[in-house]
Design a protein around this motif. Sequence first.
Motif, PDB file in Angstrom:
ATOM      1  N   ARG A 166       0.855  -1.198   0.000  1.00  0.00           N
ATOM      2  CA  ARG A 166       0.000   0.000   0.000  1.00  0.00           C
ATOM      3  C   ARG A 166       0.887   1.242   0.000  1.00  0.00           C
ATOM      4  O   ARG A 166       1.892   1.303   0.708  1.00  0.00           O
ATOM      5  N   GLU A 180      -3.079   0.366  -3.863  1.00  0.00           N
ATOM      6  CA  GLU A 180      -2.880  -0.881  -3.142  1.00  0.00           C
ATOM      7  C   GLU A 180      -2.693  -2.010  -4.143  1.00  0.00           C
ATOM      8  O   GLU A 180      -3.221  -1.951  -5.257  1.00  0.00           O
ATOM      9  N   PRO A 414      -6.867  -1.287   6.760  1.00  0.00           N
ATOM     10  CA  PRO A 414      -6.634   0.155   6.571  1.00  0.00           C
ATOM     11  C   PRO A 414      -6.820   0.937   7.860  1.00  0.00           C
ATOM     12  O   PRO A 414      -7.633   0.583   8.711  1.00  0.00           O
ATOM     13  N   ILE A 418      -7.710   6.052   6.021  1.00  0.00           N
ATOM     14  CA  ILE A 418      -7.775   5.337   4.751  1.00  0.00           C
ATOM     15  C   ILE A 418      -9.126   4.657   4.596  1.00  0.00           C
ATOM     16  O   ILE A 418      -9.728   4.664   3.523  1.00  0.00           O
TER      17      ILE A 418
END
Length: 436
Positions: A166, A180, A414, A418
């Motif tokens: 990521r 990602e 995440p 995010i």
Amino acid sequence: MKTKISFAFLAYKYHLLCVLFIVFGGMTSFALNLFQDQEVVQTFSEFKGVVVDSKSKAPLSFATLTLDGTNISTVTNSDGEFLLKVPNSMLNNAISISFLGYQVKTIPLSNLNGDDIQILLEESMMQLSEVKINVPKDAQTLVKAALDKKGEHYINEETMMTAFYRETIKKRRRDASLSEAIVEIYREPYSSTKVDKIKLVKARKSTDYTRLDTLAVRLQGGPFSALYADMIKYPQYIFPENNLSEYEFSFDTPTEINDRSVYVVKFKPRAELEQPLYYGKLYIDAETFALISAIYNLNVDNRELVSQMFVRKKPNKVTVYPTEAAYRVDYRIKDGKWFYGYSNLQLTMKVNWKGRLFNSVYTLSSEMAITDWARSLDDSFTRKETLRPTVILSEQASAFSDPNFWGEYNIIEPEKSIESAIDKINKQMEKRKGKE
């Protein structure tokens, strides 16, 4: 008098994130759903939760969770949160959770519900003096021994590793870009000088150019930047040819990981050296002298040279220089052999436009975690499939898709910011579907 160092030297010695600042004309780029909806039969179960300190309840960032009896694993994010996907055929297995300075904890999956799991780890109380070991002469001797042992204590055969990667770009505290990917890494033996190969399996991206202040900021290097943080396989990027003379080394308070005693070595550049060098801590196994973790930064005081290291392209009217460059790499052990397991890199850049009163601050981050691996006897990557070390992932990735995009692949859960950005992307896509 300005310090001059050749670009070739900089390119060889420093590897983190090459950054391109490009002026663009368009104002907004929306993500498009390029994937057809498919009915998927789920062959795995998800376990989601957080790993915390048993006393303070503080989240433990970058703790490792491994499915026992396999090489399937993941790591917690900076909020201590995790998402582990387990094949349904292995639900009778247990998971082991480890974190530097804490006791390893093993829990049968049958004892866990699927969501909102809280795993408490207890801080280790073991003292280094309790273990019978050969104490090194000094800290520098220990570090040299660690760098020399890559063929002895690390996996020394070809492996095929699956990893989640990521990278994010933030303008101040707001997310501006997210990419990602799932990649496969053909890893050469640790004793080999051959460079590892990376194949892109699937990827997604989203960029909101309205937050980038008329600059298209891109990261060059992608998964290679994270992989090159493996200083045992690629020592030339921090300790060229095991030359330790540029640094001062000293012992810090020892700790423990995976029920193993660990030396902690602090290092910093010698005061008389002007070129940008690193400082931080190395965590070295007390019995084998294998490096098992490193947390360090680059000295960014020399703005001119540090800018040369990272900035590959920018407008003439813009001055760019890094204010922080931070690294972390963690290794895992399997059958007595260590291997690269996780790394993260963070670069903060300040951007000044000529004639403007205020500046902009960008934070560029990348992280990669090995989520599964197996020994491999042949290199199955074609030249067309293999990524180049100069890759810009955002140009390789397809646009964002649905929340089930990753399927059975394990990812790093995440962070809150995010996750919020992903939710916004999915809502935008749902609105678009409704209008079609």
